[in-house]
Motif scaffolding. Structure first.
Motif, short mmCIF file in Angstrom:
data_model
loop_
_atom_site.label_atom_id
_atom_site.label_comp_id
_atom_site.label_asym_id
_atom_site.label_seq_id
_atom_site.Cartn_x
_atom_site.Cartn_y
_atom_site.Cartn_z
N UNK A 73 57.11 70.28 18.86
CA UNK A 73 56.63 71.52 19.45
C UNK A 73 56.61 72.60 18.40
N UNK A 74 56.34 73.83 18.84
CA UNK A 74 56.33 74.96 17.92
C UNK A 74 57.72 75.18 17.33
N UNK A 75 58.74 74.79 18.09
CA UNK A 75 60.11 74.82 17.60
C UNK A 75 60.70 73.42 17.73
N UNK A 76 61.57 73.05 16.81
CA UNK A 76 62.24 71.76 16.86
C UNK A 76 63.72 71.97 16.57
N UNK A 77 64.53 71.02 17.01
CA UNK A 77 65.95 71.08 16.69
C UNK A 77 66.20 70.18 15.50
N UNK A 78 66.77 70.75 14.48
CA UNK A 78 67.05 70.03 13.24
C UNK A 78 68.46 70.37 12.80
N UNK A 126 46.96 71.97 18.33
CA UNK A 126 46.58 72.37 19.68
C UNK A 126 47.77 72.39 20.64
N UNK A 127 48.95 72.05 20.17
CA UNK A 127 50.13 72.06 21.01
C UNK A 127 50.10 70.99 22.09
N UNK A 128 49.49 69.84 21.80
CA UNK A 128 49.35 68.79 22.79
C UNK A 128 50.46 67.74 22.76
N UNK A 184 52.56 68.41 25.83
CA UNK A 184 51.87 68.97 27.00
C UNK A 184 52.22 68.16 28.24
N UNK A 185 52.63 68.81 29.30
CA UNK A 185 53.09 68.09 30.50
C UNK A 185 51.98 67.26 31.13
N UNK A 186 50.73 67.71 31.08
CA UNK A 186 49.63 66.92 31.65
C UNK A 186 49.41 65.64 30.87
N UNK A 238 51.71 64.13 29.03
CA UNK A 238 52.89 63.28 29.25
C UNK A 238 52.72 62.46 30.53
N UNK A 239 52.27 63.11 31.60
CA UNK A 239 52.06 62.42 32.87
C UNK A 239 50.96 61.36 32.73
N UNK A 240 49.88 61.70 32.03
CA UNK A 240 48.80 60.74 31.83
C UNK A 240 49.27 59.55 30.99
N UNK A 241 50.09 59.82 29.98
CA UNK A 241 50.61 58.73 29.14
C UNK A 241 51.52 57.81 29.95
N UNK A 242 52.35 58.37 30.80
CA UNK A 242 53.23 57.56 31.64
C UNK A 242 52.40 56.69 32.58
N UNK A 243 51.38 57.28 33.17
CA UNK A 243 50.51 56.51 34.07
C UNK A 243 49.81 55.38 33.31
N UNK A 244 49.34 55.67 32.09
CA UNK A 244 48.67 54.64 31.28
C UNK A 244 49.64 53.54 30.90
N UNK A 245 50.87 53.89 30.56
CA UNK A 245 51.88 52.88 30.22
C UNK A 245 52.16 52.00 31.44
N UNK A 246 52.27 52.62 32.60
CA UNK A 246 52.53 51.85 33.81
C UNK A 246 51.40 50.86 34.11
N UNK A 247 50.16 51.24 33.79
CA UNK A 247 49.03 50.36 34.07
C UNK A 247 48.72 49.39 32.96
N UNK A 248 48.81 49.84 31.69
CA UNK A 248 48.33 49.03 30.57
C UNK A 248 49.43 48.57 29.61
N UNK A 249 50.66 49.01 29.78
CA UNK A 249 51.73 48.65 28.86
C UNK A 249 51.78 49.61 27.68
N UNK A 250 52.56 49.25 26.66
CA UNK A 250 52.77 50.16 25.54
C UNK A 250 52.03 49.79 24.26
N UNK A 251 51.20 48.77 24.30
CA UNK A 251 50.47 48.41 23.09
C UNK A 251 49.27 47.54 23.40
#
Length: 139
Positions: free
Chosen positions: A29-34, A48-50, A53-55, A57-70
């Motif tokens: 993100x714009x800030x990180x913990x280091x 672009x700050x993506x 992005x919560x939208x 993240x939700x889309x990625x989780x849905x894609x993982x649930x349907x298609x797996x991680x690779x």
């Protein structure tokens, strides 16, 4: 073997040119913990700050649930998954082009596109500060 590179490493350290991985805790993100401190991240490519992005993240989780991680292998070997085709079609429509092709990174895009555009008889002029992917792709 340790002594073989000791002088070179010492010289790099003296010039603050030795590189090492720095672990961040948490999402990009714009800030990180280091190292237990919150810092402004001036070195990110997340223009672009993506990355968090919560939208997305939700889309990625849905894609993982349907298609797996690779994908299992390259698209040419094991086939192209439908989300990739939908994305490329949407990008082509948005840009008003016949087609679009997505790559997994800027480096992959350079290595995949520049050799397709430049032949061994062409001359590629590159600025000395250009990204290493462009140098690798044009070599």
């Amino acid at each position: 073997m340790q002594g073989l590179f000791a002088e070179q490493l010492k010289a790099l350290r003296a010039r603050s040119l030795n590189r090492h991985l720095r672990e961040i805790s948490g999402a990009q993100g714009a800030e990180v913990e280091f190292a237990g401190r919150r810092l402004i991240n001036f070195s990110s490519n997340d223009y672009l700050g993506l990355a968090n992005d919560s939208r997305l993240r939700k889309a990625a989780i849905a894609a993982i649930n349907e298609f797996g991680v690779g994908a299992g292998a390259s698209r040419l070997i094991s086939g192209t998954q439908s989300p990739h085709l939908r994305l490329e079609r949407a990008l082509a429509e948005w840009k008003g082009t016949e087609a679009a092709l997505c790559f997994s990174s800027g480096y992959a895009a350079a290595l995949g596109s520049i050799p397709a555009l430049v032949t061994k008889d062409d001359v590629a002029l590159l600025d000395k500060l250009c990204h290493a992917s462009l140098i690798d792709a044009a070599s």
